[in-house]
Write a protein that holds these residues in place. Sequence first.
Motif, PDB file in Angstrom:
ATOM      1  N   PHE A   1      38.849  46.753  42.590  1.00  0.00           N
ATOM      2  CA  PHE A   1      38.942  45.372  42.110  1.00  0.00           C
ATOM      3  C   PHE A   1      37.743  44.976  41.248  1.00  0.00           C
TER       4      PHE A   1
ATOM      5  N   LEU B   1      39.726  43.925  38.066  1.00  0.00           N
ATOM      6  CA  LEU B   1      39.353  42.597  37.568  1.00  0.00           C
ATOM      7  C   LEU B   1      38.861  42.630  36.116  1.00  0.00           C
TER       8      LEU B   1
ATOM      9  N   ILE C   1      39.650  44.780  33.904  1.00  0.00           N
ATOM     10  CA  ILE C   1      40.831  45.097  33.090  1.00  0.00           C
ATOM     11  C   ILE C   1      41.669  43.835  32.877  1.00  0.00           C
ATOM     12  N   ALA C   2      41.855  43.061  33.956  1.00  0.00           N
ATOM     13  CA  ALA C   2      42.661  41.840  33.844  1.00  0.00           C
ATOM     14  C   ALA C   2      42.025  40.860  32.859  1.00  0.00           C
ATOM     15  N   LEU C   3      40.701  40.820  32.829  1.00  0.00           N
ATOM     16  CA  LEU C   3      40.022  39.878  31.930  1.00  0.00           C
ATOM     17  C   LEU C   3      40.218  40.229  30.451  1.00  0.00           C
TER      18      LEU C   3
ATOM     19  N   ILE D   1      31.122  39.563  45.346  1.00  0.00           N
ATOM     20  CA  ILE D   1      32.280  39.626  46.241  1.00  0.00           C
ATOM     21  C   ILE D   1      31.829  40.398  47.467  1.00  0.00           C
TER      22      ILE D   1
ATOM     23  N   ALA E   1      35.784  41.310  52.095  1.00  0.00           N
ATOM     24  CA  ALA E   1      36.653  41.338  50.915  1.00  0.00           C
ATOM     25  C   ALA E   1      37.478  42.619  50.878  1.00  0.00           C
TER      26      ALA E   1
ATOM     27  N   SER F   1      40.203  42.278  53.283  1.00  0.00           N
ATOM     28  CA  SER F   1      41.172  41.295  52.786  1.00  0.00           C
ATOM     29  C   SER F   1      42.096  41.885  51.734  1.00  0.00           C
ATOM     30  N   ILE F   2      41.523  42.596  50.772  1.00  0.00           N
ATOM     31  CA  ILE F   2      42.368  43.093  49.682  1.00  0.00           C
ATOM     32  C   ILE F   2      43.332  44.154  50.192  1.00  0.00           C
TER      33      ILE F   2
ATOM     34  N   ARG G   1      46.062  49.526  38.860  1.00  0.00           N
ATOM     35  CA  ARG G   1      46.332  49.243  37.451  1.00  0.00           C
ATOM     36  C   ARG G   1      47.803  48.999  37.182  1.00  0.00           C
TER      37      ARG G   1
ATOM     38  N   LEU H   1      50.328  48.201  39.675  1.00  0.00           N
ATOM     39  CA  LEU H   1      50.978  47.208  40.533  1.00  0.00           C
ATOM     40  C   LEU H   1      50.607  45.799  40.063  1.00  0.00           C
ATOM     41  N   PRO H   2      51.496  44.821  40.311  1.00  0.00           N
ATOM     42  CA  PRO H   2      51.055  43.431  40.120  1.00  0.00           C
ATOM     43  C   PRO H   2      49.826  43.208  40.988  1.00  0.00           C
ATOM     44  N   LEU H   3      48.792  42.553  40.465  1.00  0.00           N
ATOM     45  CA  LEU H   3      47.582  42.342  41.259  1.00  0.00           C
ATOM     46  C   LEU H   3      47.940  41.599  42.537  1.00  0.00           C
ATOM     47  N   PRO H   4      47.398  42.036  43.657  1.00  0.00           N
ATOM     48  CA  PRO H   4      47.665  41.303  44.891  1.00  0.00           C
ATOM     49  C   PRO H   4      46.955  39.953  44.859  1.00  0.00           C
ATOM     50  N   SER H   5      47.413  39.049  45.693  1.00  0.00           N
ATOM     51  CA  SER H   5      46.689  37.796  45.905  1.00  0.00           C
ATOM     52  C   SER H   5      46.775  37.490  47.393  1.00  0.00           C
TER      53      SER H   5
END
Lengths: 334, 334
Positions: free
Chosen positions: A141, A146, A148-150, A295, A300, A303-304, A323, A325-329
């Motif tokens: 993450f 994270l 990558i998502a940004l 974090i 954490a 949690s993830i 990379r 999978l849909p990011l978990p929340s």
Amino acid sequence: MPNIKVMHFGLGPIGAAIVKQVAARPGFKIVGAIDIDPAKVGRDLGDVVGLPKRLDVKVSADAAKALRSAKPDVVVLSTTSSIKKVMPQIEAILKAKIAIVSTTEELSYPGYTHIRHARQIHAMARKARVAVLGTGVNPGFAMDALPIALTAVCERVDRVVVNRLQDARIRRLPFQQKIGAGLTTEQFQKKVDDGSVRHVGMTESIAMIADALRVDARSHHRRDPAEAGVGDDLERVPRGRSRLRLRDHSGRRRLPQEGAGHQAAHGSISGVAETYDSVEIEGSPDLSMKIAGGIHGDVATASIVVNSISRVLQAAPGLHTMRDLPLPSFFPGR
Amino acid sequence: MPNIKVMHFGLGPIGAAIVKQVAARPGFKIVGAIDIDPAKVGRDLGDVVGLPKRLDVKVSADAAKALRSAKPDVVVLSTTSSIKKVMPQIEAILKAKIAIVSTTEELSYPGYTHIRHARQIHAMARKARVAVLGTGVNPGFAMDALPIALTAVCERVDRVVVNRLQDARIRRLPFQQKIGAGLTTEQFQKKVDDGSVRHVGMTESIAMIADALRVDARSHHRRDPAEAGVGDDLERVPRGRSRLRLRDHSGRRRLPQEGAGHQAAHGSISGVAETYDSVEIEGSPDLSMKIAGGIHGDVATASIVVNSISRVLQAAPGLHTMRDLPLPSFFPGR
């Protein structure tokens, strides 16, 4: 919706933290636990992980038998960082056709460093018609998914710098030892050279970022990432900073500007006054993100892992990474 | 891999910014452009969007005809914020069985405010066997998908506060007018009351976060979100802050602690000295993220649209949102 039936495989500090969350959070039911430590086998799981209450689950040493009798929907696998060492455990779980979420660092993005094992796991998982995911905060993450998502908001990425600075004084002793706290510069260098001080998962994080940006990542694993840049910052150790840093200058193929350097830099630092995670993207637009206080590793990570369980149960059969999978929340229960 | 064939529908400021990116970035080929503005129809697309070169694509006013002749893989739809107004355009595109990425704010998460339209689009998209996505920076990322992704590391979420502070002085005039810059407090309040100053997309962002955390979001759209909390912060207007803020106290059902308040707060501010995006999560662990300088609206919106195209082409047929798709990242070409 019925609760998700979870079996815990590996009851070290992270495994125990995961058990505590799964026991406390809605939507889950713990149906079994496996550990080979004779001091844990046969005892109640709640007792083993330090909960004040019993969980009415006995810790077993016989994985195959426990898997057969407990019939979990998912196994949370937290036994070791090494994909090689974890292979027999993964085989046993996939033979029982059960999905896996694992904290095995080398499993987080194994396509570069452990392609043979990755292919094996992918084939076994497809045959078992279940999904497998390696995840965590780092790798998984903070230093890969994270950042990558940004980049989603960028039309151009010239350079990515990811820093994770932690004040090791507030972390567990094994963490302090892992990063070489208390060593002289010479002792530290020796341990870096012999591979006993390294940042497990950094190769995987860098490979994940490099793949996302489509830069050539093969250069990354030609040498130990912990070794690659450590000399660069070793002068900082006397000031209490032992930054492991990796630079990637191999990605020029896709660079829009001649001579610009693609860079994925990762840091892990002990004894610093400030603790934070940051991602700096140079490109269009520039982006500068900072998570003050960082974090927190152990909570954490647990949690993830727990938040990823429902994603893995919904995913197509096979080996996945953070990379694809849909990011978990946060998983609020069912 | 062949280039992705893109048609641009709507050539306003955002549509034009998207054209410029698609024209410049590898992996795409522009095959058509649609706009109803007589000043644009018939001219070369490059000329219309202000590029120094021709794109050899003529802007057409006849959507159905242009779709048939250009045979794009995807249409980028940037005509209006209103899902109702955009419905005939979506129908025409889906009749031609072409995937859609749209900047229509109300399409970003239409399940609460426009459920009938959402169901219609979903059914048409499934019939056409293509995917549809509404995205952007806000709504679509900064105030919804990104905060949701950050909760992945939490075992408990008590409160989420998202702030997007922008110094409107450096933004386009339409943006300045949109947020009511230059108005007195009374004029501002009047425009809030009559709905002409509002944050289009905030309802959608809040609904997305509320769904992700499984709190009851129905209360959100019983009244205009811009209206919901603006009185709360109006005293700040004389200091140059006109914060639109929405609180959700409706989510107690899932709260672990009696009496704690679930809160999704969104802000949009003009005339402030500091520009940033921030996400504060109170829970376990707490998380405090800040993007210094903020995510630049126009470049970033165009980028996330372009970066989402490949995700939409890979997605299952139907209407998607940024919550269910894997988060996009910088698309490096094929």
